[in-house]
Design a protein around this motif. Sequence first.
Motif, PDB file in Angstrom:
ATOM      1  N   VAL A  39       0.856  -1.178   0.000  1.00 42.14           N
ATOM      2  CA  VAL A  39       0.000   0.000   0.000  1.00 42.14           C
ATOM      3  C   VAL A  39       0.897   1.234   0.000  1.00 42.14           C
ATOM      4  O   VAL A  39       1.990   1.217   0.574  1.00 42.14           O
ATOM      5  CB  VAL A  39      -0.959  -0.008   1.221  1.00 42.14           C
ATOM      6  CG1 VAL A  39      -0.196   0.011   2.528  1.00 42.14           C
ATOM      7  CG2 VAL A  39      -1.941   1.133   1.167  1.00 42.14           C
ATOM      8  N   TRP A  70       0.669 -11.551   4.777  1.00 40.94           N
ATOM      9  CA  TRP A  70      -0.682 -11.010   4.819  1.00 40.94           C
ATOM     10  C   TRP A  70      -1.669 -12.164   4.957  1.00 40.94           C
ATOM     11  O   TRP A  70      -1.449 -13.227   4.422  1.00 40.94           O
ATOM     12  CB  TRP A  70      -0.972 -10.216   3.551  1.00 40.94           C
ATOM     13  CG  TRP A  70      -2.259  -9.477   3.608  1.00 40.94           C
ATOM     14  CD1 TRP A  70      -3.413  -9.809   2.961  1.00 40.94           C
ATOM     15  CD2 TRP A  70      -2.543  -8.292   4.335  1.00 40.94           C
ATOM     16  NE1 TRP A  70      -4.393  -8.900   3.251  1.00 40.94           N
ATOM     17  CE2 TRP A  70      -3.884  -7.947   4.105  1.00 40.94           C
ATOM     18  CE3 TRP A  70      -1.791  -7.490   5.192  1.00 40.94           C
ATOM     19  CZ2 TRP A  70      -4.498  -6.847   4.662  1.00 40.94           C
ATOM     20  CZ3 TRP A  70      -2.399  -6.384   5.754  1.00 40.94           C
ATOM     21  CH2 TRP A  70      -3.739  -6.070   5.484  1.00 40.94           C
ATOM     22  N   LEU A 107      -1.838   1.208   6.484  1.00 40.39           N
ATOM     23  CA  LEU A 107      -2.842   0.178   6.219  1.00 40.39           C
ATOM     24  C   LEU A 107      -3.946   0.783   5.377  1.00 40.39           C
ATOM     25  O   LEU A 107      -4.151   2.000   5.426  1.00 40.39           O
ATOM     26  CB  LEU A 107      -3.455  -0.334   7.521  1.00 40.39           C
ATOM     27  CG  LEU A 107      -2.703  -1.419   8.269  1.00 40.39           C
ATOM     28  CD1 LEU A 107      -3.404  -1.733   9.577  1.00 40.39           C
ATOM     29  CD2 LEU A 107      -2.587  -2.677   7.434  1.00 40.39           C
ATOM     30  N   ALA A 108      -4.658  -0.038   4.634  1.00 40.54           N
ATOM     31  CA  ALA A 108      -5.757   0.479   3.820  1.00 40.54           C
ATOM     32  C   ALA A 108      -6.828  -0.572   3.633  1.00 40.54           C
ATOM     33  O   ALA A 108      -6.567  -1.770   3.702  1.00 40.54           O
ATOM     34  CB  ALA A 108      -5.240   0.935   2.454  1.00 40.54           C
ATOM     35  N   SER A 109      -8.016  -0.075   3.394  1.00 41.37           N
ATOM     36  CA  SER A 109      -9.146  -0.908   3.000  1.00 41.37           C
ATOM     37  C   SER A 109      -9.969  -0.071   2.046  1.00 41.37           C
ATOM     38  O   SER A 109     -10.426   1.020   2.414  1.00 41.37           O
ATOM     39  CB  SER A 109      -9.976  -1.318   4.218  1.00 41.37           C
ATOM     40  OG  SER A 109     -11.063  -2.105   3.803  1.00 41.37           O
ATOM     41  N   GLY A 110     -10.120  -0.548   0.826  1.00 37.50           N
ATOM     42  CA  GLY A 110     -10.824   0.249  -0.178  1.00 37.50           C
ATOM     43  C   GLY A 110     -10.089   1.548  -0.424  1.00 37.50           C
ATOM     44  O   GLY A 110      -8.897   1.561  -0.697  1.00 37.50           O
ATOM     45  N   THR A 137      -5.969   9.466   9.105  1.00 33.40           N
ATOM     46  CA  THR A 137      -6.914   8.683   8.309  1.00 33.40           C
ATOM     47  C   THR A 137      -7.197   9.490   7.051  1.00 33.40           C
ATOM     48  O   THR A 137      -7.530  10.678   7.150  1.00 33.40           O
ATOM     49  CB  THR A 137      -8.231   8.441   9.064  1.00 33.40           C
ATOM     50  OG1 THR A 137      -7.938   7.793  10.299  1.00 33.40           O
ATOM     51  CG2 THR A 137      -9.176   7.571   8.248  1.00 33.40           C
ATOM     52  N   CYS A 159       0.276  -0.003  13.899  1.00 33.40           N
ATOM     53  CA  CYS A 159      -0.814  -0.803  13.317  1.00 33.40           C
ATOM     54  C   CYS A 159      -1.284  -1.961  14.162  1.00 33.40           C
ATOM     55  O   CYS A 159      -2.466  -2.154  14.350  1.00 33.40           O
ATOM     56  CB  CYS A 159      -0.372  -1.355  11.971  1.00 33.40           C
ATOM     57  SG  CYS A 159      -0.194  -0.109  10.723  1.00 33.40           S
ATOM     58  N   ASN A 183      -3.765   0.885  -3.200  1.00 36.95           N
ATOM     59  CA  ASN A 183      -4.047  -0.168  -2.239  1.00 36.95           C
ATOM     60  C   ASN A 183      -3.988  -1.528  -2.926  1.00 36.95           C
ATOM     61  O   ASN A 183      -4.846  -1.864  -3.719  1.00 36.95           O
ATOM     62  CB  ASN A 183      -5.427   0.053  -1.609  1.00 36.95           C
ATOM     63  CG  ASN A 183      -5.803  -1.015  -0.628  1.00 36.95           C
ATOM     64  OD1 ASN A 183      -5.000  -1.875  -0.283  1.00 36.95           O
ATOM     65  ND2 ASN A 183      -7.036  -0.996  -0.176  1.00 36.95           N
ATOM     66  N   LEU A 185      -3.675  -4.374  -0.987  1.00 32.71           N
ATOM     67  CA  LEU A 185      -3.864  -5.298   0.126  1.00 32.71           C
ATOM     68  C   LEU A 185      -5.165  -6.045  -0.096  1.00 32.71           C
ATOM     69  O   LEU A 185      -6.236  -5.438  -0.132  1.00 32.71           O
ATOM     70  CB  LEU A 185      -3.927  -4.543   1.450  1.00 32.71           C
ATOM     71  CG  LEU A 185      -2.692  -3.731   1.844  1.00 32.71           C
ATOM     72  CD1 LEU A 185      -2.938  -2.986   3.150  1.00 32.71           C
ATOM     73  CD2 LEU A 185      -1.486  -4.652   1.973  1.00 32.71           C
ATOM     74  N   PRO A 187      -8.488  -8.307   0.712  1.00 37.94           N
ATOM     75  CA  PRO A 187      -9.317  -8.405   1.910  1.00 37.94           C
ATOM     76  C   PRO A 187      -8.902  -9.610   2.753  1.00 37.94           C
ATOM     77  O   PRO A 187      -8.477 -10.621   2.222  1.00 37.94           O
ATOM     78  CB  PRO A 187     -10.726  -8.600   1.363  1.00 37.94           C
ATOM     79  CG  PRO A 187     -10.669  -8.250  -0.068  1.00 37.94           C
ATOM     80  CD  PRO A 187      -9.258  -8.417  -0.511  1.00 37.94           C
ATOM     81  N   HIS A 189     -10.160 -12.538   5.043  1.00 41.71           N
ATOM     82  CA  HIS A 189     -11.405 -13.273   5.301  1.00 41.71           C
ATOM     83  C   HIS A 189     -11.263 -14.131   6.525  1.00 41.71           C
ATOM     84  O   HIS A 189     -10.292 -14.659   6.833  1.00 41.71           O
ATOM     85  CB  HIS A 189     -11.774 -14.160   4.105  1.00 41.71           C
ATOM     86  CG  HIS A 189     -12.014 -13.350   2.872  1.00 41.71           C
ATOM     87  ND1 HIS A 189     -13.180 -12.663   2.646  1.00 41.71           N
ATOM     88  CD2 HIS A 189     -11.222 -13.114   1.801  1.00 41.71           C
ATOM     89  CE1 HIS A 189     -13.103 -12.051   1.472  1.00 41.71           C
ATOM     90  NE2 HIS A 189     -11.927 -12.304   0.956  1.00 41.71           N
TER      91      HIS A 189
END
Length: 189
Positions: A39, A70, A107-110, A137, A159, A183, A185, A187, A189
């Motif tokens: 990321v 990861w 870190l990232a999500s979306g 953020t 993190c 990004n 990274l 997802p 699960h």
Amino acid sequence: MIKNARKCVVSAVASVGLLAVGVSTASAEPAKKAEVPSVSLTGSARMHYAPSPQDQVHVSFNAHAAYPEWGQDPKPGKAGGVVRISHAFTGHPEVSGWAEVKVDCVLASGAVAVVTGDVVRHSQHFSGWKNKRVGFTVVDAGRTDQLGFTGPVNDLDACFGKAPRQSPAPFMLTQTGGFKLRNHLPPVH
């Protein structure tokens, strides 16, 4: 008849030989390396600071991280980079200043990223920031990005700390400039 049989045998041997060469050539090609999840957050912007909209608040990011382990229990890999923040208080140059943050986590999500780090350099008026932690953020929303930050504080974990506390929801909008989040990274699960 024997002559035709010899031609068939020679032809079959040649075909098998070519097939073997083709197989050995295909297996000799190097396998593609799996991409390491990563990321990055880059860019610079002037932010709208609601408590004092005429103030000049600028933030720039050059932050990146790779996560070779990861998955369900991600382990931080190598993170680095710099975040610079400056705040020119309108009518109060005696408290205006800047700080530079050494990044230790991204870190990232979306389209949302969280960045943390330690203040390593600062102006005279930001001397209270020395060796403090800061968290950001960022939402890469296209035309008008968003930013939230916390700090300077003493007890902000990186993190994957014992009690992860990075930064608040984005509460400032960009006025000029912007941020670019890359990004890669997957997802968890």
